[in-house]
Scaffold this motif. Sequence first.
Motif, PDB file in Angstrom:
ATOM      1  N   ARG A 140       0.828  -1.200   0.000  1.00  0.00           N
ATOM      2  CA  ARG A 140       0.000   0.000   0.000  1.00  0.00           C
ATOM      3  C   ARG A 140       0.869   1.259   0.000  1.00  0.00           C
ATOM      4  O   ARG A 140       0.584   2.232  -0.704  1.00  0.00           O
ATOM      5  CB  ARG A 140      -0.931  -0.024   1.215  1.00  0.00           C
ATOM      6  N   GLN A 145      -0.156   5.169  -0.803  1.00  0.00           N
ATOM      7  CA  GLN A 145      -1.215   5.336   0.198  1.00  0.00           C
ATOM      8  C   GLN A 145      -0.581   5.705   1.533  1.00  0.00           C
ATOM      9  O   GLN A 145       0.296   5.004   2.028  1.00  0.00           O
ATOM     10  CB  GLN A 145      -2.034   4.052   0.327  1.00  0.00           C
ATOM     11  N   GLU A 146      -1.051   6.768   2.117  1.00  0.00           N
ATOM     12  CA  GLU A 146      -0.505   7.242   3.384  1.00  0.00           C
ATOM     13  C   GLU A 146      -0.971   6.331   4.524  1.00  0.00           C
ATOM     14  O   GLU A 146      -2.133   5.936   4.592  1.00  0.00           O
ATOM     15  CB  GLU A 146      -0.964   8.680   3.630  1.00  0.00           C
ATOM     16  N   GLU A 147      -0.055   6.001   5.422  1.00  0.00           N
ATOM     17  CA  GLU A 147      -0.385   5.124   6.534  1.00  0.00           C
ATOM     18  C   GLU A 147      -1.317   5.833   7.513  1.00  0.00           C
ATOM     19  O   GLU A 147      -1.041   6.954   7.944  1.00  0.00           O
ATOM     20  CB  GLU A 147       0.892   4.681   7.246  1.00  0.00           C
ATOM     21  N   ASP A 148      -2.411   5.183   7.867  1.00  0.00           N
ATOM     22  CA  ASP A 148      -3.384   5.724   8.810  1.00  0.00           C
ATOM     23  C   ASP A 148      -3.068   5.165  10.192  1.00  0.00           C
ATOM     24  O   ASP A 148      -3.231   3.964  10.438  1.00  0.00           O
ATOM     25  CB  ASP A 148      -4.802   5.333   8.370  1.00  0.00           C
TER      26      ASP A 148
END
Length: 411
Positions: A140, A145-148
Amino acid sequence: MGAFEEKIKKLCADRELPGIILLARDNGGHFQYTETFGHKNPTEPIDLDATFWLASCTKLLTTIAVLQCVESGQIKLDDDVSSVLTELKDIEILTGFRDGTDSPILKKAENKINLRHLLTHSAGFGYDHDERYQRWSASRIALGQEEDLSLLGKISKPLLFEPGTSWEYGYSLEWVGVLVTRLSAMSLEQYMQKHIWDPLGIHNITFHPEKKPFVKNNLVKMSRRGGNPTFGLPIRNEEKVEWLDETVFDLSTLDEYGGGGLTGSATEFMEILQSIGRNDGKLLTSAIVDEMFTPQLTGAAAKAYQDGIALPHMQDVFASHKAGTRVNWGLGGMMVLEDEETGRTSGTLSWSGMPNLLWSIDRNAGLNLFYASNVLPAGDFKSGSVQRWFEKKMYMRFQESGWFAREWKGT
Protein backbone atom coordinates in the motif's frame (compact mmCIF):
# COMPACT_ATOMS: atom_id res chain seq x y z
CA MET A 1 7.65 -14.42 55.54
CA GLY A 2 8.02 -17.98 54.24
CA ALA A 3 10.64 -19.57 52.01
CA PHE A 4 8.57 -18.80 48.90
CA GLU A 5 8.44 -15.09 49.71
CA GLU A 6 12.13 -14.96 50.67
CA LYS A 7 13.08 -16.50 47.34
CA ILE A 8 11.00 -14.00 45.34
CA LYS A 9 12.37 -11.14 47.42
CA LYS A 10 15.93 -12.22 46.60
CA LEU A 11 15.16 -12.61 42.89
CA CYS A 12 13.93 -9.03 42.81
CA ALA A 13 16.83 -7.73 44.90
CA ASP A 14 19.25 -9.42 42.47
CA ARG A 15 17.39 -7.87 39.51
CA GLU A 16 16.36 -11.28 38.24
CA LEU A 17 12.83 -9.87 38.29
CA PRO A 18 11.40 -6.33 38.36
CA GLY A 19 8.70 -5.30 40.81
CA ILE A 20 5.74 -7.67 40.96
CA ILE A 21 2.43 -7.86 42.80
CA LEU A 22 0.95 -11.28 43.61
CA LEU A 23 -2.73 -11.52 44.48
CA ALA A 24 -5.01 -14.45 45.33
CA ARG A 25 -8.62 -14.29 46.53
CA ASP A 26 -11.25 -16.94 47.00
CA ASN A 27 -14.88 -16.33 46.15
CA GLY A 28 -16.13 -16.67 49.71
CA GLY A 29 -13.94 -14.01 51.30
CA HIS A 30 -12.04 -16.49 53.46
CA PHE A 31 -8.68 -16.83 51.72
CA GLN A 32 -6.56 -13.85 50.70
CA TYR A 33 -2.95 -13.44 49.63
CA THR A 34 -1.42 -10.03 48.89
CA GLU A 35 2.31 -9.47 48.45
CA THR A 36 4.59 -6.97 46.72
CA PHE A 37 8.21 -7.57 45.72
CA GLY A 38 10.92 -5.47 44.13
CA HIS A 39 10.76 -1.97 42.68
CA LYS A 40 8.41 -0.02 40.45
CA ASN A 41 11.31 2.10 39.15
CA PRO A 42 15.05 2.27 39.91
CA THR A 43 14.57 4.14 43.21
CA GLU A 44 11.10 3.31 44.58
CA PRO A 45 9.89 0.01 46.03
CA ILE A 46 6.68 -1.29 44.55
CA ASP A 47 3.55 -1.08 46.71
CA LEU A 48 -0.14 -1.82 46.36
CA ASP A 49 -0.76 1.62 44.87
CA ALA A 50 1.33 0.63 41.84
CA THR A 51 -0.39 0.74 38.46
CA PHE A 52 0.52 -1.25 35.36
CA TRP A 53 0.02 -1.13 31.63
CA LEU A 54 -2.52 -3.98 31.59
CA ALA A 55 -2.05 -4.73 27.88
CA SER A 56 -4.15 -7.71 26.77
CA CYS A 57 -5.70 -8.10 30.22
CA THR A 58 -7.86 -5.28 28.80
CA LYS A 59 -9.60 -7.90 26.65
CA LEU A 60 -11.49 -9.31 29.64
CA LEU A 61 -13.10 -5.94 30.39
CA THR A 62 -13.99 -5.32 26.74
CA THR A 63 -15.57 -8.77 26.64
CA ILE A 64 -17.62 -8.00 29.76
CA ALA A 65 -18.72 -4.71 28.19
CA VAL A 66 -20.03 -6.29 25.00
CA LEU A 67 -21.66 -9.16 26.89
CA GLN A 68 -23.62 -6.52 28.78
CA CYS A 69 -24.77 -5.27 25.37
CA VAL A 70 -25.81 -8.84 24.55
CA GLU A 71 -27.80 -9.03 27.77
CA SER A 72 -29.57 -5.76 27.01
CA GLY A 73 -30.67 -7.12 23.63
CA GLN A 74 -28.58 -4.77 21.48
CA ILE A 75 -26.80 -7.63 19.72
CA LYS A 76 -26.59 -11.44 19.84
CA LEU A 77 -23.45 -13.55 19.94
CA ASP A 78 -24.13 -15.03 16.52
CA ASP A 79 -25.24 -11.80 14.84
CA ASP A 80 -23.37 -10.50 11.81
CA VAL A 81 -21.50 -7.53 13.28
CA SER A 82 -21.22 -5.68 9.96
CA SER A 83 -24.64 -4.11 10.53
CA VAL A 84 -22.84 -1.97 13.13
CA LEU A 85 -19.21 -2.37 12.07
CA THR A 86 -19.91 -1.41 8.48
CA GLU A 87 -16.20 -1.52 7.64
CA LEU A 88 -16.44 -5.32 7.81
CA LYS A 89 -19.38 -5.66 5.41
CA ASP A 90 -17.40 -6.72 2.32
CA ILE A 91 -14.13 -7.64 3.99
CA GLU A 92 -11.51 -9.53 2.00
CA ILE A 93 -9.12 -12.35 2.87
CA LEU A 94 -5.41 -12.04 2.17
CA THR A 95 -4.64 -15.37 0.51
CA GLY A 96 -1.06 -14.71 -0.65
CA PHE A 97 1.17 -12.56 -2.85
CA ARG A 98 1.96 -12.55 -6.53
CA ASP A 99 5.28 -14.23 -7.31
CA GLY A 100 8.32 -12.15 -6.47
CA THR A 101 6.35 -9.14 -5.27
CA ASP A 102 4.49 -7.75 -2.29
CA SER A 103 1.38 -7.39 -4.44
CA PRO A 104 -1.41 -9.04 -2.37
CA ILE A 105 -3.90 -11.59 -3.60
CA LEU A 106 -7.29 -10.88 -2.03
CA LYS A 107 -10.67 -12.54 -2.20
CA LYS A 108 -14.00 -11.60 -0.66
CA ALA A 109 -14.85 -13.54 2.50
CA GLU A 110 -17.75 -15.93 2.12
CA ASN A 111 -18.63 -16.19 5.80
CA LYS A 112 -19.97 -13.27 7.82
CA ILE A 113 -18.11 -12.21 10.96
CA ASN A 114 -20.26 -12.61 14.04
CA LEU A 115 -19.61 -11.43 17.59
CA ARG A 116 -18.66 -14.91 18.78
CA HIS A 117 -15.92 -15.00 16.13
CA LEU A 118 -14.50 -11.70 17.39
CA LEU A 119 -14.61 -12.76 21.03
CA THR A 120 -12.80 -16.06 20.33
CA HIS A 121 -10.17 -14.83 17.85
CA SER A 122 -11.66 -16.97 15.11
CA ALA A 123 -12.74 -14.05 12.89
CA GLY A 124 -9.50 -14.02 10.90
CA PHE A 125 -7.66 -10.94 12.19
CA GLY A 126 -4.01 -11.05 13.22
CA TYR A 127 -1.63 -8.45 14.65
CA ASP A 128 0.78 -6.11 12.84
CA HIS A 129 3.84 -8.26 13.54
CA ASP A 130 2.48 -10.94 11.19
CA GLU A 131 4.77 -11.01 8.15
CA ARG A 132 1.76 -11.16 5.82
CA TYR A 133 0.41 -7.87 7.18
CA GLN A 134 3.83 -6.26 6.89
CA ARG A 135 4.01 -7.19 3.21
CA TRP A 136 0.43 -6.02 2.68
CA SER A 137 1.22 -2.66 4.30
CA ALA A 138 4.39 -2.34 2.21
CA SER A 139 2.35 -2.83 -0.97
CA ARG A 140 0.00 0.00 0.00
CA ILE A 141 2.85 2.38 0.82
CA ALA A 142 4.48 1.53 -2.52
CA LEU A 143 1.27 2.66 -4.22
CA GLY A 144 1.48 6.00 -2.42
CA GLN A 145 -1.22 5.34 0.20
CA GLU A 146 -0.50 7.24 3.38
CA GLU A 147 -0.39 5.12 6.53
CA ASP A 148 -3.38 5.72 8.81
CA LEU A 149 -2.19 5.57 12.43
CA SER A 150 -5.63 6.01 14.03
CA LEU A 151 -7.25 3.08 15.80
CA LEU A 152 -9.55 2.32 12.86
CA GLY A 153 -6.65 2.76 10.46
CA LYS A 154 -4.50 0.26 12.32
CA ILE A 155 -7.17 -2.44 12.67
CA SER A 156 -8.72 -2.12 9.20
CA LYS A 157 -6.83 -4.98 7.62
CA PRO A 158 -7.83 -7.96 5.49
CA LEU A 159 -8.54 -11.28 7.17
CA LEU A 160 -5.99 -14.08 7.21
CA PHE A 161 -8.58 -16.85 6.87
CA GLU A 162 -12.29 -17.44 6.40
CA PRO A 163 -14.23 -16.46 9.55
CA GLY A 164 -14.82 -19.41 11.87
CA THR A 165 -12.33 -21.75 10.20
CA SER A 166 -9.15 -21.21 12.25
CA TRP A 167 -7.68 -19.29 15.21
CA GLU A 168 -5.34 -16.30 15.20
CA TYR A 169 -4.60 -13.84 17.99
CA GLY A 170 -5.15 -10.34 16.72
CA TYR A 171 -7.21 -7.16 16.54
CA SER A 172 -10.62 -8.78 17.16
CA LEU A 173 -11.13 -7.18 20.57
CA GLU A 174 -10.27 -3.75 19.19
CA TRP A 175 -13.22 -4.25 16.84
CA VAL A 176 -15.33 -5.35 19.83
CA GLY A 177 -14.41 -2.11 21.59
CA VAL A 178 -15.54 -0.11 18.57
CA LEU A 179 -18.76 -2.14 18.56
CA VAL A 180 -19.46 -1.22 22.19
CA THR A 181 -18.93 2.47 21.50
CA ARG A 182 -21.34 2.42 18.58
CA LEU A 183 -24.01 0.42 20.38
CA SER A 184 -23.84 2.58 23.50
CA ALA A 185 -23.07 5.98 21.92
CA MET A 186 -20.38 6.34 24.59
CA SER A 187 -16.61 6.17 24.55
CA LEU A 188 -15.19 2.90 25.85
CA GLU A 189 -13.84 4.77 28.88
CA GLN A 190 -17.27 6.23 29.63
CA TYR A 191 -18.96 2.89 29.14
CA MET A 192 -16.60 0.98 31.42
CA GLN A 193 -16.74 3.73 34.05
CA LYS A 194 -20.52 3.54 34.21
CA HIS A 195 -21.10 -0.18 33.74
CA ILE A 196 -17.98 -1.91 35.12
CA TRP A 197 -15.91 0.35 37.36
CA ASP A 198 -18.64 2.25 39.20
CA PRO A 199 -20.62 -0.90 40.16
CA LEU A 200 -17.45 -2.29 41.78
CA GLY A 201 -16.16 0.96 43.28
CA ILE A 202 -13.13 1.02 40.95
CA HIS A 203 -11.36 4.38 40.49
CA ASN A 204 -7.91 3.58 39.17
CA ILE A 205 -8.25 1.75 35.86
CA THR A 206 -8.38 3.87 32.72
CA PHE A 207 -7.56 4.26 29.03
CA HIS A 208 -6.25 7.76 29.83
CA PRO A 209 -3.77 7.72 32.74
CA GLU A 210 -2.85 11.35 32.03
CA LYS A 211 -6.38 12.24 33.19
CA LYS A 212 -6.12 10.27 36.43
CA PRO A 213 -3.15 11.53 38.47
CA PHE A 214 -3.14 8.55 40.84
CA VAL A 215 -2.78 6.12 37.94
CA LYS A 216 -0.11 8.18 36.18
CA ASN A 217 1.94 8.93 39.30
CA ASN A 218 2.01 5.31 40.46
CA LEU A 219 2.77 3.73 37.08
CA VAL A 220 5.41 0.99 37.16
CA LYS A 221 8.34 1.75 34.85
CA MET A 222 8.68 -0.73 32.01
CA SER A 223 11.66 -3.08 32.11
CA ARG A 224 13.30 -5.69 29.91
CA ARG A 225 15.54 -8.69 30.48
CA GLY A 226 18.98 -7.84 29.12
CA GLY A 227 19.91 -9.44 25.83
CA ASN A 228 16.27 -9.88 24.86
CA PRO A 229 14.30 -8.04 22.21
CA THR A 230 11.60 -5.62 23.29
CA PHE A 231 9.22 -7.42 20.95
CA GLY A 232 9.46 -10.99 19.74
CA LEU A 233 10.28 -14.34 21.28
CA PRO A 234 12.10 -14.40 24.62
CA ILE A 235 15.68 -15.64 24.88
CA ARG A 236 16.48 -18.01 27.73
CA ASN A 237 19.41 -16.35 29.50
CA GLU A 238 20.57 -15.27 32.95
CA GLU A 239 20.91 -11.56 32.26
CA LYS A 240 19.46 -9.02 34.68
CA VAL A 241 16.36 -6.91 34.26
CA GLU A 242 17.03 -3.36 33.09
CA TRP A 243 14.74 -0.32 33.14
CA LEU A 244 13.53 1.07 29.81
CA ASP A 245 13.24 4.70 28.80
CA GLU A 246 11.47 4.13 25.49
CA THR A 247 7.68 3.90 25.27
CA VAL A 248 6.26 0.49 24.39
CA PHE A 249 2.64 1.58 24.15
CA ASP A 250 1.52 5.20 23.83
CA LEU A 251 -0.44 5.64 27.06
CA SER A 252 -1.41 9.18 26.08
CA THR A 253 -3.23 8.15 22.89
CA LEU A 254 -6.77 9.44 22.48
CA ASP A 255 -7.76 6.13 20.90
CA GLU A 256 -9.15 3.52 23.29
CA TYR A 257 -7.82 0.10 22.33
CA GLY A 258 -10.26 -2.54 23.58
CA GLY A 259 -7.63 -5.22 23.14
CA GLY A 260 -4.81 -3.66 25.11
CA GLY A 261 -5.18 0.00 26.07
CA LEU A 262 -5.93 -0.02 29.79
CA THR A 263 -3.61 1.07 32.58
CA GLY A 264 -4.47 0.52 36.20
CA SER A 265 -4.36 -0.97 39.65
CA ALA A 266 -3.68 -4.67 40.16
CA THR A 267 -5.82 -4.77 43.30
CA GLU A 268 -8.76 -3.17 41.49
CA PHE A 269 -8.37 -5.55 38.56
CA MET A 270 -8.74 -8.35 41.10
CA GLU A 271 -12.14 -6.88 42.05
CA ILE A 272 -13.32 -7.68 38.52
CA LEU A 273 -11.98 -11.24 38.69
CA GLN A 274 -13.76 -11.77 42.00
CA SER A 275 -17.06 -10.41 40.71
CA ILE A 276 -17.03 -12.84 37.79
CA GLY A 277 -15.73 -15.70 39.95
CA ARG A 278 -18.41 -15.15 42.58
CA ASN A 279 -21.06 -14.70 39.90
CA ASP A 280 -22.44 -11.90 42.06
CA GLY A 281 -24.61 -10.30 39.37
CA LYS A 282 -22.92 -6.89 39.62
CA LEU A 283 -21.54 -7.05 36.09
CA LEU A 284 -23.28 -9.93 34.31
CA THR A 285 -26.13 -12.34 34.89
CA SER A 286 -25.50 -15.93 35.84
CA ALA A 287 -26.48 -17.24 32.41
CA ILE A 288 -23.96 -15.12 30.52
CA VAL A 289 -21.21 -15.89 33.05
CA ASP A 290 -21.90 -19.58 32.42
CA GLU A 291 -21.47 -18.88 28.71
CA MET A 292 -18.09 -17.26 29.39
CA PHE A 293 -16.94 -20.54 30.92
CA THR A 294 -18.27 -22.67 28.05
CA PRO A 295 -15.80 -23.86 25.36
CA GLN A 296 -16.59 -21.86 22.23
CA LEU A 297 -14.26 -23.24 19.55
CA THR A 298 -15.20 -26.25 17.44
CA GLY A 299 -13.80 -28.08 14.43
CA ALA A 300 -10.80 -26.57 12.64
CA ALA A 301 -10.75 -23.49 14.86
CA ALA A 302 -10.48 -25.63 18.01
CA LYS A 303 -7.73 -27.73 16.43
CA ALA A 304 -5.77 -24.64 15.35
CA TYR A 305 -5.76 -23.30 18.90
CA GLN A 306 -4.96 -26.69 20.44
CA ASP A 307 -2.05 -27.17 18.05
CA GLY A 308 -0.74 -23.71 18.85
CA ILE A 309 0.07 -24.40 22.49
CA ALA A 310 2.25 -27.35 21.49
CA LEU A 311 4.58 -25.30 19.28
CA PRO A 312 8.21 -25.41 20.49
CA HIS A 313 8.41 -21.66 21.16
CA MET A 314 5.38 -21.94 23.47
CA GLN A 315 7.04 -24.34 25.91
CA ASP A 316 8.04 -23.09 29.38
CA VAL A 317 7.39 -19.45 28.59
CA PHE A 318 5.27 -17.20 30.79
CA ALA A 319 1.57 -18.22 30.76
CA SER A 320 2.33 -21.40 28.82
CA HIS A 321 0.83 -24.87 29.24
CA LYS A 322 2.43 -28.24 28.75
CA ALA A 323 2.14 -29.61 25.24
CA GLY A 324 -0.85 -31.91 25.10
CA THR A 325 -2.88 -30.06 27.73
CA ARG A 326 -6.44 -29.92 26.45
CA VAL A 327 -7.49 -26.31 25.91
CA ASN A 328 -10.20 -24.25 24.25
CA TRP A 329 -11.39 -20.65 24.29
CA GLY A 330 -14.23 -19.25 26.38
CA LEU A 331 -15.54 -15.69 26.25
CA GLY A 332 -12.84 -13.48 27.69
CA GLY A 333 -9.93 -15.89 27.81
CA MET A 334 -8.54 -19.35 27.21
CA MET A 335 -9.86 -22.39 29.06
CA VAL A 336 -8.07 -25.48 30.29
CA LEU A 337 -10.20 -28.59 29.88
CA GLU A 338 -8.34 -30.71 32.40
CA ASP A 339 -6.76 -30.27 35.83
CA GLU A 340 -3.16 -28.99 35.73
CA GLU A 341 -0.26 -29.78 38.02
CA THR A 342 -0.11 -26.20 39.31
CA GLY A 343 -3.54 -26.74 40.84
CA ARG A 344 -5.81 -25.18 38.23
CA THR A 345 -8.95 -27.21 37.74
CA SER A 346 -10.67 -28.01 34.48
CA GLY A 347 -12.73 -25.07 33.24
CA THR A 348 -10.44 -22.33 34.55
CA LEU A 349 -10.56 -19.16 32.44
CA SER A 350 -7.37 -17.08 32.10
CA TRP A 351 -5.32 -14.80 29.89
CA SER A 352 -2.15 -12.75 30.01
CA GLY A 353 -0.85 -9.31 29.10
CA MET A 354 2.22 -8.64 26.97
CA PRO A 355 4.60 -7.46 29.75
CA ASN A 356 4.03 -10.67 31.72
CA LEU A 357 0.78 -10.22 33.60
CA LEU A 358 -1.59 -13.15 34.09
CA TRP A 359 -5.10 -13.46 35.54
CA SER A 360 -7.12 -16.61 36.19
CA ILE A 361 -10.62 -17.39 37.43
CA ASP A 362 -11.09 -20.96 38.70
CA ARG A 363 -14.81 -21.33 39.41
CA ASN A 364 -14.55 -24.99 40.38
CA ALA A 365 -11.95 -24.40 43.09
CA GLY A 366 -13.31 -20.95 43.89
CA LEU A 367 -9.96 -19.19 43.50
CA ASN A 368 -8.88 -16.09 41.52
CA LEU A 369 -5.22 -15.20 40.89
CA PHE A 370 -3.39 -12.21 39.43
CA TYR A 371 0.34 -11.96 38.71
CA ALA A 372 1.24 -8.36 37.79
CA SER A 373 4.55 -7.16 36.36
CA ASN A 374 5.76 -4.93 33.53
CA VAL A 375 8.79 -6.67 32.03
CA LEU A 376 9.55 -7.51 28.41
CA PRO A 377 9.61 -9.46 26.22
CA ALA A 378 6.32 -11.31 26.44
CA GLY A 379 6.82 -14.88 27.60
CA ASP A 380 9.83 -14.14 29.82
CA PHE A 381 11.12 -17.54 30.99
CA LYS A 382 12.09 -16.54 34.52
CA SER A 383 8.76 -14.77 35.07
CA GLY A 384 7.05 -17.91 33.82
CA SER A 385 8.84 -20.12 36.34
CA VAL A 386 7.95 -17.79 39.20
CA GLN A 387 4.33 -17.45 38.06
CA ARG A 388 3.85 -21.22 37.97
CA TRP A 389 5.48 -21.51 41.40
CA PHE A 390 3.17 -18.78 42.72
CA GLU A 391 0.13 -20.57 41.31
CA LYS A 392 1.11 -23.90 42.82
CA LYS A 393 1.79 -22.31 46.22
CA MET A 394 -1.56 -20.55 46.24
CA TYR A 395 -3.49 -23.72 45.50
CA MET A 396 -1.56 -25.59 48.20
CA ARG A 397 -2.20 -22.85 50.77
CA PHE A 398 -5.82 -22.53 49.72
CA GLN A 399 -6.30 -26.25 50.16
CA GLU A 400 -4.61 -26.12 53.56
CA SER A 401 -6.95 -23.30 54.58
CA GLY A 402 -9.90 -25.68 54.39
CA TRP A 403 -11.91 -23.47 52.01
CA PHE A 404 -10.96 -25.20 48.76
CA ALA A 405 -14.20 -25.82 46.84
CA ARG A 406 -13.31 -29.34 45.68
CA GLU A 407 -10.64 -31.96 46.20
CA TRP A 408 -7.40 -30.89 44.56
CA LYS A 409 -5.84 -33.48 42.26
CA GLY A 410 -2.50 -31.73 41.87
CA THR A 411 0.77 -32.68 43.50
